[in-house]
Design an enzyme around this catalytic site. Structure first.
Site, PDB file in Angstrom:
ATOM      1  N   LEU A  11       0.823  -1.216   0.000  1.00  0.00           N
ATOM      2  CA  LEU A  11       0.000   0.000   0.000  1.00  0.00           C
ATOM      3  C   LEU A  11       0.857   1.267   0.000  1.00  0.00           C
ATOM      4  O   LEU A  11       0.316   2.369  -0.111  1.00  0.00           O
ATOM      5  CB  LEU A  11      -0.898   0.027   1.246  1.00  0.00           C
ATOM      6  CG  LEU A  11      -1.942  -1.077   1.381  1.00  0.00           C
ATOM      7  CD1 LEU A  11      -2.720  -0.898   2.680  1.00  0.00           C
ATOM      8  CD2 LEU A  11      -2.885  -1.092   0.188  1.00  0.00           C
ATOM      9  N   SER A  12       2.158   1.130   0.130  1.00  0.00           N
ATOM     10  CA  SER A  12       3.026   2.280   0.381  1.00  0.00           C
ATOM     11  C   SER A  12       3.450   3.016  -0.888  1.00  0.00           C
ATOM     12  O   SER A  12       4.132   2.441  -1.748  1.00  0.00           O
ATOM     13  CB  SER A  12       4.281   1.808   1.118  1.00  0.00           C
ATOM     14  OG  SER A  12       5.247   2.825   1.174  1.00  0.00           O
ATOM     15  N   PRO A  13       3.110   4.307  -0.995  1.00  0.00           N
ATOM     16  CA  PRO A  13       3.588   5.068  -2.153  1.00  0.00           C
ATOM     17  C   PRO A  13       5.098   5.240  -2.129  1.00  0.00           C
ATOM     18  O   PRO A  13       5.744   5.337  -3.177  1.00  0.00           O
ATOM     19  CB  PRO A  13       2.874   6.414  -2.011  1.00  0.00           C
ATOM     20  CG  PRO A  13       2.583   6.544  -0.548  1.00  0.00           C
ATOM     21  CD  PRO A  13       2.315   5.144  -0.083  1.00  0.00           C
ATOM     22  N   ALA A  15       7.279   3.007  -1.048  1.00  0.00           N
ATOM     23  CA  ALA A  15       7.864   1.775  -1.587  1.00  0.00           C
ATOM     24  C   ALA A  15       7.794   1.799  -3.107  1.00  0.00           C
ATOM     25  O   ALA A  15       8.732   1.368  -3.796  1.00  0.00           O
ATOM     26  CB  ALA A  15       7.143   0.558  -1.023  1.00  0.00           C
TER      27      ALA A  15
END
Length: 199
Positions: A11-13, A15
């Site tokens: 879910l991490s932008p 990453a």
């Protein structure tokens, strides 16, 4: 040979904005990566963080400026409000875990493909079709989306506990077997220097 435990959420932008730089620098240094997707929503309350809607307005405003800057810096398309976000991160995480266990494809390409699907292509990474397509594109058998469910669920939960134990509090987070930790895609240059013995 150095080893990196790579803790991240699909879910991490941030990453997503790491792109393929981790894989590139580990190839240069002959280092190895273990990919450890985890449940970031469960991590936050245990490590002093908060989901975006619960953050102070000043933090939300800064994030809205910082993400587009970082995307431009690395040349990646970024939709600040993806159509399918947040979604259940477990299915995509299970697929990554199954692929890493199975071998034969490019796990880094799979991770980036799923992150790009969410943040750059308006696709739902909890959807089985999107996961299967991402597995195929990265050189894996798409049936891993089904076959790795039980082990994936167990490993996903274990990754969260290991993240907490190792002092991880965000995504992406890189833990080197030297004991050094690096938080954020903007610390990949520091990780590079560390692996070169310069930092």
């Amino acid at each position: 040979m150095a080893h990196i435990d790579y803790f991240f959420s699909t879910l991490s932008p941030y990453a997503y904005l790491a792109g393929k730089r981790l894989e590139e620098l580990t190839r240069r240094h002959g280092a190895k990566i273990t990919y450890k997707p985890f449940d970031i929503m469960s991590l936050f309350p245990r490590t002093g963080g908060a989901p975006v809607p619960q953050r102070h307005a000043s933090r939300v405003e800064y994030r809205a400026q910082e993400l587009p800057r970082q995307a431009r810096k690395v040349g990646l398309t970024l939709n600040m409000k993806p159509k399918y976000w947040p979604v259940n991160a477990a299915p995509s995480s299970y697929a990554i875990i199954a692929a890493q266990n199975a071998g034969g494809g490019d796990v880094g390409a799979l991770v980036h493909g799923l992150l790009r699907a969410s943040w750059g292509e308006e696709r739902d990474i909890s959807d089985e079709g999107v996961i299967r397509a991402s597995l195929t594109e990265a050189g894996f058998d798409p049936s891993l989306a089904d076959s790795g469910l039980l082990v994936g669920a167990e490993t996903y939960a274990a990754n969260l506990e290991e993240a907490v134990a190792q002092g991880v509090f965000g995504s992406p987070f890189y833990v080197v077997d030297s004991g050094q930790k690096f938080w954020g895609q903007d610390r990949l240059d520091d990780l590079d220097l560390h692996l070169a013995g310069k930092l």
